[in-house]
Structures are given as C-alpha cells and as structure tokens.
Scaffold this active site. Structure first.
Site, PDB file in Angstrom:
ATOM      1  N   VAL A  53       0.835  -1.202   0.000  1.00 39.54           N
ATOM      2  CA  VAL A  53       0.000   0.000   0.000  1.00 39.54           C
ATOM      3  C   VAL A  53       0.872   1.254   0.000  1.00 39.54           C
ATOM      4  O   VAL A  53       0.573   2.240  -0.691  1.00 39.54           O
ATOM      5  CB  VAL A  53      -0.959   0.004   1.217  1.00 39.54           C
ATOM      6  CG1 VAL A  53      -1.750   1.308   1.282  1.00 39.54           C
ATOM      7  CG2 VAL A  53      -1.895  -1.197   1.170  1.00 39.54           C
ATOM      8  N   CYS A  54       1.968   1.221   0.741  1.00 35.97           N
ATOM      9  CA  CYS A  54       2.819   2.407   0.922  1.00 35.97           C
ATOM     10  C   CYS A  54       3.282   3.050  -0.385  1.00 35.97           C
ATOM     11  O   CYS A  54       3.165   4.270  -0.536  1.00 35.97           O
ATOM     12  CB  CYS A  54       4.013   2.072   1.805  1.00 35.97           C
ATOM     13  SG  CYS A  54       3.549   1.472   3.441  1.00 35.97           S
TER      14      CYS A  54
END
Length: 181
Positions: A53-54
C-alpha cells in the site's frame, strides 16, 4: 497522539533527497518547518518500505507535488526505516525513483513516538498525515489503520481550507464560497 493546536516536536533526522551518488542524504530538522515565508508543511508517514500500500500513497503524493508547491507547501515523507532502506527502495521501485520530496528516516522511532503514532506491537508508524502551519503548529491530523491508504486529494482539500483562514462548509472545494457569519 499530538493533535491540532500543538507545536510539532523538535527533531533532527537524516532523509533521502536524491539518488545521485554522494548526494543521497541530507539532515532535516524541525527548524525547517518554521519560517517567515508563509510556507506550510505536509508530513506523511507510512509503516514500512518494500510493502504494497505504501508505494501507492508515496507515488500519489509525488504525482501531486506541483499541487502542493502551488500552495506554498513542502512535502516530507517519513517512516521508521533507515535512510539506506529508503534509498534502496527508491532505486528498486519504478514509482519512487523520481521523488521530488525527502524520505525522512526515523530509525530511533523517537519522532514517531513523540507524535504518538507508533503502533504498539511492531513499533512501526501508523499511516499518519500532519498539516503544519508556518509557525510549526499542527493544524490537521489524520491517521489511517495500517491496511488502508489515504486520499491525497482530501489532504489538498483540507490544506486549501486551512489556508483560507475562513469557515469552510462540508465538502467545500477551493474556489467555492466560504461561510460568513
């Protein structure tokens, strides 16, 4: 957790600012946040480098870098990973190679702890976003659970509202009327 109206904590941290050999790292301090040029700061945290996700969030902040710059606002990304891990991730990930903002390394976890955003079990930072005014005061905080990415357009919308210094109704967007009392 630190919140609206509080002074952003003092810090001095190494950040990755370039991939050019010999120019990769710079020290960023809390003095960088306070200025007389009316420059705001958005500091956003992610849990771990080399995750899923980052990079979607970091790439989206980078894609909107010009929008922040147009609003006289600096971007600083941060996590508890080291500057060496940040540099390796930037070199390894296509979407991160050309970042226009620093990746702050809080390896001691002291800043994340001072901010109150350190996840208690793994000791990694939550997905926290801080909007800091030119006097170093926190004006907005948003924290997401580890599994949910943030909305960069919402960060820009809130920044726009804060910078008007006026009353902004629900769902207000830049250019719309503010409230008068």
């Amino acid at each position: 957790m630190l919140t609206i109206g509080q002074q952003f904590p003092k810090f001095s941290k190494i950040a990755v600012t370039s991939l050019e050999k010999g120019k990769e790292f710079e020290t960023i301090t809390s003095d960088f946040l306070v200025n007389e040029d009316n420059v705001w700061t958005v500091m956003f945290w992610w849990p771990k480098d080399f995750t899923f996700v980052c990079p979607t969030e970091i790439a989206e902040f980078n894609k909107n870098y010009g929008e922040f710059r147009d609003r006289e606002t600096r971007l600083i990304g941060a996590s508890t990973d080291s500057e060496f891990v940040h540099a390796a991730w930037r070199r390894d990930h296509d979407d991160l190679r050309d970042l226009k903002f620093p990746m702050l390394a809080d390896t001691s976890k002291s800043l994340a702890e001072d901010l109150g955003i350190l996840e208690p079990n793994e000791k990694i930072a939550y997905r926290a976003t801080f909007i800091i005014d030119p006097t170093g005061i926190i004006r907005w905080v948003c924290v997401n659970d580890l599994s949910v990415g943030r909305n960069v357009k919402e960060v820009l919308r809130v920044l726009d509202g804060l910078q008007t210094d006026e009353l902004c109704p629900c769902n207000w967007e830049k250019g719309e009327e503010t409230l008068s009392v």
